[in-house]
Design an enzyme around this catalytic site. Structure first.
Site, short mmCIF file in Angstrom:
data_model
loop_
_atom_site.label_atom_id
_atom_site.label_comp_id
_atom_site.label_asym_id
_atom_site.label_seq_id
_atom_site.Cartn_x
_atom_site.Cartn_y
_atom_site.Cartn_z
N ILE A 30 0.95 -35.65 15.37
CA ILE A 30 1.56 -34.81 14.34
C ILE A 30 2.27 -33.62 14.96
CG2 ILE A 30 1.13 -33.38 12.30
CD1 ILE A 30 0.97 -36.43 11.86
N CYS A 86 -1.72 -37.74 5.15
CA CYS A 86 -0.50 -38.53 4.96
C CYS A 86 -0.63 -39.44 3.74
CB CYS A 86 -0.20 -39.34 6.21
SG CYS A 86 -1.53 -40.47 6.71
#
Length: 336
Positions: free
Chosen positions: A12, A154
């Site tokens: 990320i 997510c």
């Protein structure tokens, strides 16, 4: 200009930095530091070359402990104790906490004590954080006093806008979700020990059920659905992109076309750039590097007994989420 620091430069963290430059948002954000215990050479190399997302198209150079990206200098730190991080000296407005390890209020407070203005977590985080934001749904609840904020997961970012759209159009009673998720770093290349016995098995050879807190994440954002959603998850042998199989019972009687029209319409307005819709015959790799939080596959919509609806929703679980980190960070900075 928002001064940000990235704590943890894994999947990320790197995608956030890539997204910042690829979307032209380096005129909004100034990355002053990256903190990761990895060697600087590894940090630079994995920023430049990525198996899932390809070569980074901006120049990257490394000199001593400074990473230069497209002419911008970024300090590289390797400090494991949050309390020792020089956020005050660097004038950090927001820390993007991307380690996945530090996800509670105490960790966030340590960043604040080190001089950061606010902290945005790249994980669901503990319930005692000031807010959890799913962009497109509740970013308008952010206030200037909220300094410790979660960007959710997510999968929460993928499914909540779809539930929200269906509820607005038809009313949602309850639902179940199956997440079909790409492999992740916490799985094994070959069989090896792990506290989760299913995750002792080689990621490339099996479809592997894993635990998920998705239902709790939905309740945190949409409390009206407390106790009304359940979810399971499996990991599959791909390196990126996730599909979510959503089944909901609606309050209204509907047809497939009515459901699809509601979801097509939802891609405009508040969910523009967040939710997308397609009826092309696509497969998972076609959604790689897609910046939307969710893409509804209208070809897979099904309706049973007029009120039980199944939809298939795709997302790039790395790239979409990284873009939402930037969206939320900007709203946090601007919050009054």
């Amino acid at each position: 200009m928002v001064n940000i620091a990235i704590n943890g430069f894994g999947r990320i963290g790197r995608n956030v930095l890539r997204a910042l430059y690829e979307s032209g948002r380096n005129n909004e954000f100034n990355v002053v530091a990256i903190n990761d215990i990895a060697k600087p050479e590894g940090i630079a190399h994995l920023l430049k070359y990525d198996t899932a997302h390809g070569r980074f198209r901006f120049d990257v150079a490394l000199e001593n402990n400074t990473l230069n990206v497209a002419g911008d200098d970024i300090a590289l730190l390797a400090i494991s104790d949050i309390k020792e991080l020089p956020w005050r000296d660097l004038g950090v407005d927001i820390v993007l906490e991307c380690t996945g390890k530090f996800d509670d209020r105490a960790s966030g407070q340590a960043h604040l004590d080190a001089g950061a203005g606010k902290v945005l977590f790249s994980s669901p985080g503990s319930p005692d954080l000031d807010n959890t934001v799913i962009f497109g749904t509740n970013e308008d609840t952010l206030t200037s006093e909220q300094k410790l904020v979660s960007n959710g997961s997510c999968t929460t970012n993928c499914i909540v806008p779809v539930i929200q759209a269906l509820d607005a159009a038809f009313g949602v009673e309850s639902g179940t979700i199956t997440t079909i998720h790409a492999s992740m770093h916490d799985q094994q290349v070959i069989d090896a020990y792990h506290e989760d016995l299913r995750r002792t098995r080689a990621a490339s050879q099996s479809i592997i059920p894993v635990d998920t807190r998705l239902a709790a994440g939905i309740e945190r954002i949409l409390p009206k659905f407390a106790g009304k959603f359940e979810a399971i998850a499996v990991r599959v042998p791909t390196i990126n992109v996730t599909a979510m199989d959503l089944s909901v019972t609606l309050q209204s009687k509907v047809t497939i076309e009515q459901v699809n029209q509601a979801l097509r319409s939802a891609k405009a307005g508040r969910l523009q750039g967040i939710l997308d819709y397609t009826e092309e015959p696509l497969v998972s790799v076609d959604f790689n590097h897609d910046p939307h939080s969710c893409i509804v596959d209208g070809t897979q919509t099904r309706v049973s007994h007029k009120q039980l609806v199944k939809t298939l929703v795709w997302c790039d679980n790395e790239w979409g989420f990284a873009n939402r980190m930037l969206d939320t960070a900007k709203v946090m900075f601007d919050a009054k």
